[in-house]
Structures are given as structure tokens and as C-alpha cells.
Design a protein around this motif. Sequence first.
Motif, PDB file in Angstrom:
ATOM      1  N   MET A   1      65.757  -4.984  19.773  1.00  0.00           N
ATOM      2  CA  MET A   1      66.289  -6.303  19.500  1.00  0.00           C
ATOM      3  C   MET A   1      65.866  -6.693  18.080  1.00  0.00           C
ATOM      4  O   MET A   1      64.712  -6.536  17.707  1.00  0.00           O
ATOM      5  N   THR A   2      66.784  -7.244  17.342  1.00  0.00           N
ATOM      6  CA  THR A   2      66.492  -7.651  15.965  1.00  0.00           C
ATOM      7  C   THR A   2      65.663  -8.932  15.952  1.00  0.00           C
ATOM      8  O   THR A   2      65.676  -9.699  16.924  1.00  0.00           O
ATOM      9  N   PRO A   3      64.974  -9.205  14.856  1.00  0.00           N
ATOM     10  CA  PRO A   3      64.267 -10.489  14.740  1.00  0.00           C
ATOM     11  C   PRO A   3      65.215 -11.681  14.900  1.00  0.00           C
ATOM     12  O   PRO A   3      64.825 -12.711  15.467  1.00  0.00           O
ATOM     13  N   THR A   4      66.448 -11.538  14.438  1.00  0.00           N
ATOM     14  CA  THR A   4      67.431 -12.618  14.583  1.00  0.00           C
ATOM     15  C   THR A   4      67.697 -12.908  16.062  1.00  0.00           C
ATOM     16  O   THR A   4      67.664 -14.062  16.492  1.00  0.00           O
ATOM     17  N   ALA A   5      67.947 -11.858  16.837  1.00  0.00           N
ATOM     18  CA  ALA A   5      68.211 -12.030  18.271  1.00  0.00           C
ATOM     19  C   ALA A   5      66.967 -12.558  18.984  1.00  0.00           C
ATOM     20  O   ALA A   5      67.064 -13.439  19.851  1.00  0.00           O
ATOM     21  N   THR A   6      65.813 -12.050  18.605  1.00  0.00           N
ATOM     22  CA  THR A   6      64.557 -12.525  19.208  1.00  0.00           C
ATOM     23  C   THR A   6      64.351 -14.005  18.919  1.00  0.00           C
ATOM     24  O   THR A   6      63.976 -14.774  19.811  1.00  0.00           O
ATOM     25  N   ALA A   7      64.583 -14.411  17.677  1.00  0.00           N
ATOM     26  CA  ALA A   7      64.413 -15.822  17.303  1.00  0.00           C
ATOM     27  C   ALA A   7      65.381 -16.710  18.079  1.00  0.00           C
ATOM     28  O   ALA A   7      65.008 -17.801  18.523  1.00  0.00           O
ATOM     29  N   LEU A   8      66.614 -16.255  18.251  1.00  0.00           N
ATOM     30  CA  LEU A   8      67.594 -17.038  18.994  1.00  0.00           C
ATOM     31  C   LEU A   8      67.165 -17.199  20.456  1.00  0.00           C
ATOM     32  O   LEU A   8      67.191 -18.311  21.001  1.00  0.00           O
ATOM     33  N   LEU A   9      66.745 -16.108  21.073  1.00  0.00           N
ATOM     34  CA  LEU A   9      66.287 -16.193  22.461  1.00  0.00           C
ATOM     35  C   LEU A   9      65.006 -17.002  22.591  1.00  0.00           C
ATOM     36  O   LEU A   9      64.824 -17.753  23.551  1.00  0.00           O
TER      37      LEU A   9
END
Length: 136
Positions: A1-9
Motif C-alpha cells: 500500500m502506498t503512503p497516499t493510500a495509507t494516509a487516506l485510510l
Amino acid sequence: MTPTATALLAYASWFIILLLCLAFVRTSLVMAGKRASNSFAPSGDDMEGFAKRLTRAHANCYENMGLVAAVLLYAIATNQTALTDGLAYVFLGARIAQSAAHLIATNRLFVFIRFAFFVVQVLILIYWLLKLFHLI
């Protein structure tokens, strides 16, 4: 999972944590017979202290969730997370810090701190938009 996806979740998770805390506070008041279940103002203006701050911190999360989700989902959908990954955790940290400052106090110092973390988020969003539009 990318940092972007992690931040969104993680943003969504933080929003849910605040929601559960708010539900706990309100349910406790109802169960103690101190409030009717249909008597809470959505703004939190009918609450005092921590409960009012919690209501506003929760509201602040959903007031900004649409914009944050749109930008991060666009980056994910267009396979451009390399443009948002670098600041994704900084953005998330600023979001959580803003909420935490809101929960701690509403005196002038904490309002300033809260605003500073909000500005960090806005500047990051503007930077991401400029990058995603390939303007910088």
C-alpha cells in the motif's frame, strides 16, 4: 500500500475514532438520564467542555474529508501517488495534530496551534493539486 493510500485510510480511521468517541459521550449522557437521545445539536453548541470540543473536532474532519479524499483518490486512480506519497504522512500528522489541539483546549494558544496545523494541510493540498495538474 502506498503512503497516499495509507494516509487516506488512516484519515478515515481517525474520523471513525472521533465518531466512536462522540457516540460514547452522547450515549453515556443518554444512559445517565442527563439528555434525551434526540436533543443533541449537530454543532455541539449545546455541549460543554470536552464534549463540545469533540463534536467540533469530529465535524472538522468531515468538513474536510471530501476535499482530501478527492485529491488522494485522484492520485491513486491516475497512478500518480509518487506526487503525493512524500507528504502523505505529514498531511495525516497535521490532521491528527489539529484534532488533538482541538480536543485539548480552545484558548488562544490552542486555537493558534490548531490553525497552524490546518494551514499545513491546506498548503500540502495546494501543492498536490499543482503537482497533479502538472503546473509545477
